[in-house]
Scaffold this motif. Structure first.
Motif, PDB file in Angstrom:
ATOM      1  N   HIS A   1       0.854  -1.179   0.000  1.00 53.96           N
ATOM      2  CA  HIS A   1       0.000   0.000   0.000  1.00 53.96           C
ATOM      3  C   HIS A   1       0.898   1.239   0.000  1.00 53.96           C
ATOM      4  O   HIS A   1       2.032   1.177   0.472  1.00 53.96           O
ATOM      5  CB  HIS A   1      -0.912  -0.007   1.227  1.00 53.96           C
ATOM      6  CG  HIS A   1      -1.680  -1.294   1.354  1.00 53.96           C
ATOM      7  ND1 HIS A   1      -2.661  -1.666   0.474  1.00 53.96           N
ATOM      8  CD2 HIS A   1      -1.567  -2.307   2.259  1.00 53.96           C
ATOM      9  CE1 HIS A   1      -3.145  -2.852   0.821  1.00 53.96           C
ATOM     10  NE2 HIS A   1      -2.489  -3.277   1.905  1.00 53.96           N
TER      11      HIS A   1
ATOM     12  N   LYS B   1      -3.962  -0.266  -1.728  1.00 58.50           N
ATOM     13  CA  LYS B   1      -4.586   0.993  -1.311  1.00 58.50           C
ATOM     14  C   LYS B   1      -3.593   2.140  -1.527  1.00 58.50           C
ATOM     15  O   LYS B   1      -2.375   1.946  -1.401  1.00 58.50           O
ATOM     16  CB  LYS B   1      -4.983   0.930   0.152  1.00 58.50           C
ATOM     17  CG  LYS B   1      -5.939  -0.217   0.487  1.00 58.50           C
ATOM     18  CD  LYS B   1      -7.315   0.007  -0.109  1.00 58.50           C
ATOM     19  CE  LYS B   1      -8.242  -1.160   0.207  1.00 58.50           C
ATOM     20  NZ  LYS B   1      -8.062  -2.304  -0.719  1.00 58.50           N
TER      21      LYS B   1
ATOM     22  N   ASN C   1      -9.776  -2.860   4.556  1.00 58.37           N
ATOM     23  CA  ASN C   1      -9.896  -3.112   3.120  1.00 58.37           C
ATOM     24  C   ASN C   1     -10.833  -2.127   2.400  1.00 58.37           C
ATOM     25  O   ASN C   1     -11.636  -2.512   1.564  1.00 58.37           O
ATOM     26  CB  ASN C   1     -10.349  -4.570   2.873  1.00 58.37           C
ATOM     27  CG  ASN C   1     -10.106  -4.986   1.432  1.00 58.37           C
ATOM     28  OD1 ASN C   1      -9.209  -4.453   0.762  1.00 58.37           O
ATOM     29  ND2 ASN C   1     -10.900  -5.914   0.940  1.00 58.37           N
TER      30      ASN C   1
END
Lengths: 387, 387, 387, 387
Positions: free
Chosen positions: C105, C132, C352
């Motif tokens: 991420h 992400k 998530n």
């Protein structure tokens, strides 16, 4: 082309004094008929000052028909309806007493007189003479202040907890500033207390009500000042300042509210900061004359997260806010407050109504100022009697 | 890839309390080594609160290695160098006395204790115990305030005429605000006077010097408040507020300066307005914590026509102004003042120096607060002795 | 005494860069678990910088467990969940692409990259890598700005007429300020446009929506700057500034609103004035980062005579306004916005969810900035395509 | 008692129009001799409006000796020295041309005319007629603005980088606000551009110099407005607004400075916000008419750590700042700027000097406004020719 007819509804002014306040009042007399569309005519009849030179040049500049070096001629003249007193403080009482005796209506600059006792005699005289009277607490006539008054009177602030007021200037910090009459008790009565403090004390009474007790701390920071001399070759002499330079006051109001007041000519950077904050159970207002077109208003009835002081720029939706200018933001200055004060008084004279602020307000303020002087001397709280 | 070595220069903290102030101090302990590049390591060793639940969750959240429901274990632990007291006021004295006896350095939240006498015993104890001490007048550590201090100390304002300070909040106007410990004299000592007034009194001493006399007017506007109950089905009981909601004070400084001070939780719209204006013969400063990154500074030495209050946005050119952020305008909040206060104290501990503000400052403030209470009761000026 | 158990809910950070932004992010990683009571643990795992010296001292100061002079080791490490890119702009793309490829991420400082095309490749990479992503438009996370967003989204301002935004600084006026990387297009991409203008363009999109066309005027006021040299005995060389010092933009929004935007490092006295005013058919909001705890809000639904800009001091009643401090007026600084931004992103990673602002926002801003550059060159309006 | 002699130095005014601007000018004619101690006498000779009712009531209220419903009688009268044009914009040209032909000096409200071409013909006419001319850009005559001018002219700001100006109002957001002449191009020429934008364009020229190119974006947000009808029983008709409600402009100055300008009647909460910020290599100034007694001035020559915007409260030490009031902080309003503008012009007439701002300024502003209209239509930069 047609010739204009002049209004029959006329008031004739006899002005005493040719200084800055006389200038402000004289401009107002010119402006009022143009601004307030009521068919009033104001004639500037006679002006007086202590010398022929001052009186003559005052008349030419300010537009009075006649002039004299004897104020007695003004108060006795059959051509005068209203005597407007813009002299140093020590002349307020004699001119006012003579005016009242001669049946003249009276406008008097503040403070009303040198002491509460003098002020009382003036208030008695206008009642005895059945004349209308006005004390020039012109700062009341600011739209933002009148809006604050409305907000308080309608209960929008709830129970009042706090009044904090001050009138701060800085011109006297300069040690070379000369010993003008404002620094001498025999002419001025008091120092910053009467000169500027009287305005903030008037605000306290006007907005929160009568105080019942005060405790005060007064100071004279500069005790000797140069005397202005015609002869510039001489070494300057100095004289004694025998009035206060600064005053701080705790005040207890009859309503239960607490107050603090400061008046000082020794706050560097504050040029004409006449300000107050009033806080109650439902909201607050804040005003500062240096930003006189703004009223800061806080209401606890606004939804959570959106509360805060709202800066109202006064205008046509506020009391007298539409004078001259049709939109907010074009602004008021000192002269507009004088326009409103004198217009309202003259209308009262024409319609046989006694308006406010008047000699009663001048007298009550003088009583509080006397208590401040006593408290400072005796180092304790002084109660204010009811009158 | 290399493994990082940790500094040997280490201080171990024992925290008492898990509330908002404990949170602020604990964050500061994490931030200090990162901000101040001095190789200091701070270990959060033990935390205590009155119940196991509070202590355990405080430890997990704030990152302390151990927890306990007995503060005595903190002050006695050999793993602790500094005891940090963030409890209600009534526990300050017992914890501090025990800490000093055990040779622990002490950080104590303000006000130092319930009375001047208690404060004196704490000050005596740290002297006797030869430990370093700090009272959390963190607001001193604002760059704008430290800049004001510098300006005054270098004579830039000249002779000081006026100090006007206030600390105003509004949360207590709500009648439903419960009777928390801050409204009870046996736990809090005083009301707004000690809770917030102590900060502005500390500013007065820090910036203008010692006062020699005070006269005060205190008020409790809401005398009964609901008691928070675990059982929501019961009708709420109420209890008596026996401390002040608001205090107004006139102050006379030994230097000749005049002061006015207000502390109130009843000023609608003022959320955390800790402010002062100081005016002297050469200039003025004005500060308001609600705009804490700004210092307003007026100098009479600027040329005529260009004078006015200068809004200095504090930054790297002001004391501690470069902390964290390399340019002005990125701002300080409450945490940065705590970072500075605790960093400076810990550095003092490591280097065997006693820093300020310390228990002497806490004690002197308590003496002034005691005089305020007496003055309000006796309705007269009270002199402040020298200690 | 009990030993504290640490949370199992843990995120491991790999930091690239050790400068001011790395400092801010690292402090946030320490603060977040203490402030946001959610049982999150954040481990500062590895930090990289281009030299061993920088990396080692960064690790010691900021509290990372390991350090390296190769960022590749960070993005490849199995001990890292999130890569945080705080390098000069030219490294954003390579590090982000490698991180995405390795399933990390990503947090990336703004502007996202040197051009819209680079930004697009980064946005594609995070989508492809199913990781992400966050672009550090931290200024969105100011409570006052989030409150403005809420006010607009609930229709409280009505139809939006005007957006006026600016981000003004003054450090570059100094001709001796050296030719750091921010003045070179090959490292920075653009000048004030990307460095500070990207934030105000992000505000425009966030608050008013997508622009459809821009016209711009860019200037480089100082074209040569001294090159910093290790050898102080040599005469300083100078190099060419090939990016903008200042940009002014007219913007047309798809909604029909008009915009003006300025970004400049040449506004004397403006230290970090990131500000906007948004006016609609029912009201307005005004914000200035230099007074970041205040939102000015005007509603035309207030009664006549009481309308005005309300200065909301943000606090617990505003989005994220209760962070750390339980009352308004204790203030936010830069770090609190970083705390919120990174906390929200890390929570998203754990749960998530993809949060905003993210690489899409970074990419869209880059498209607008590219159009600004073209418009300045071609001296005409440039349409912004939809993407 | 003596009778006052009136000055021989006399100017006779012929006023056309009886609206708000005629009121302002007429009050100024009364005030000028009292304020400016120069022995000038101003006679309000004739006033004209389109109906007898308006003209007669205007004469009575404003104090003109005669009245007429034909402006031609004013411009032809032998009793008139100066024609003062306070009509809707479409009459400016015919009245001015006739006045110039008759050898009358002219004061004309802004904008000078409907187009640059009309404005040119007026400028040619006054040159041909050898009469003195004044365009009522009264906002120049604010002490704070004149002080800014002085600061710039003395090089105190150094090289100018930025001009950002705006004139914002909000009265037109109300959809029920009627279709007065200001919304019709055949009478007003343009909308907010000419009505308020002309003032800020005049500021740009006055303070920074001539622009060489502009690009603009104009909007009409409300395209139909109700027509005011005498018969209140009829359903209100609506008519088309064919002028701009809001204008935004990028400006390039010949000096190299960049400019942005906005004029809008659609900025909620901005009542009369005529403001500018000018930033140069050595400092900045900021002005906002809503706080017209203040000039914000930043100098980079102040010592590090003490820099910031200084709020100068204008007074006797600033240009025209001592008018009427001897101390700063008593304030200016709209009327004081008119007093200064008209006093200066009348003195010019008496002393055979051409003052500024005059028809050349009105013409140059019209040229820029024409370019703004063309740019908005053609969506590109338009160069401003030199004239």
């Amino acid at each position: 082309m047609q010739t204009t007819k002049r209004s029959e509804r006329c008031i004739r002014i006899g002005q005493v004094g040719t200084g800055v306040m006389a200038l402000a009042h004289s401009i107002a007399y010119s402006n009022i008929p143009q601004i307030f569309n009521g068919g009033i005519r104001i004639q500037k009849k006679i002006i007086a000052d202590k010398t022929n030179e001052l009186a003559k040049s005052g008349a030419e500049r300010l537009g009075y028909e006649k002039w004299t070096n004897r104020w007695e001629e003004v108060v006795e003249s059959e051509e005068v309806d209203v005597v407007d007193i813009c002299t140093p403080n020590d002349l307020h009482m004699p001119i006012a007493l003579a005016s009242a005796k001669n049946g003249k209506h009276i406008i008097c600059e503040k403070p009303l007189a040198l002491t509460a006792q003098e002020s009382k005699s003036m208030y008695d005289a206008v009642k005895d003479g059945h004349v209308k009277h006005c004390v020039a607490f012109n700062y009341r006539m600011t739209p933002a202040v009148l809006e604050a008054k409305k907000i308080i009177e309608t209960g929008t602030l709830g129970e009042i907890f706090h009044f904090r007021g001050s009138y701060l200037q800085d011109f006297a910090i300069d040690k070379q500033f000369p010993l003008v009459w404002r620094f001498k008790s025999n002419i001025a009565g008091t120092g910053s207390l009467g000169d500027i403090g009287s305005h903030i004390i008037d605000y306290a009474r006007f907005l929160v009500g009568e105080p019942i007790a005060v405790v005060a701390n007064n100071k004279t920071f500069i005790k000797e000042r140069p005397i202005q001399s015609a002869n510039r070759n001489q070494a300057p002499k100095t004289g004694t300042v025998d009035v206060d330079d600064a005053v701080s006051i705790l005040m207890q109001f009859s309503s239960g509210a607490m107050g603090t007041i400061e008046a000082s000519r020794f706050y560097h950077g504050r040029k004409n900061q006449l300000s107050f904050e009033i806080s109650g159970s439902k909201g607050s207002v804040y005003f500062d004359w240096e930003r006189r077109n703004e009223l800061q208003f806080y209401s606890s009835e606004v939804s959570q997260g959106h509360r805060g002081f709202t800066k109202i720029i006064t205008g046509p939706d506020n009391p007298y806010g539409g004078i001259l200018w049709p939109i907010p933001g074009l602004g008021m200055s000192y002269i507009e407050t004088t326009n409103v004060l004198l217009h309202q008084f003259i209308l009262g004279v024409l319609e046989n109504r006694q308006t406010e602020p008047n000699f009663y307000d001048g007298f009550k303020t003088a009583v509080i100022m006397d208590a401040v002087l006593v408290s400072d001397k005796e180092r304790k709280w002084i109660e204010i009697g009811s009158h």
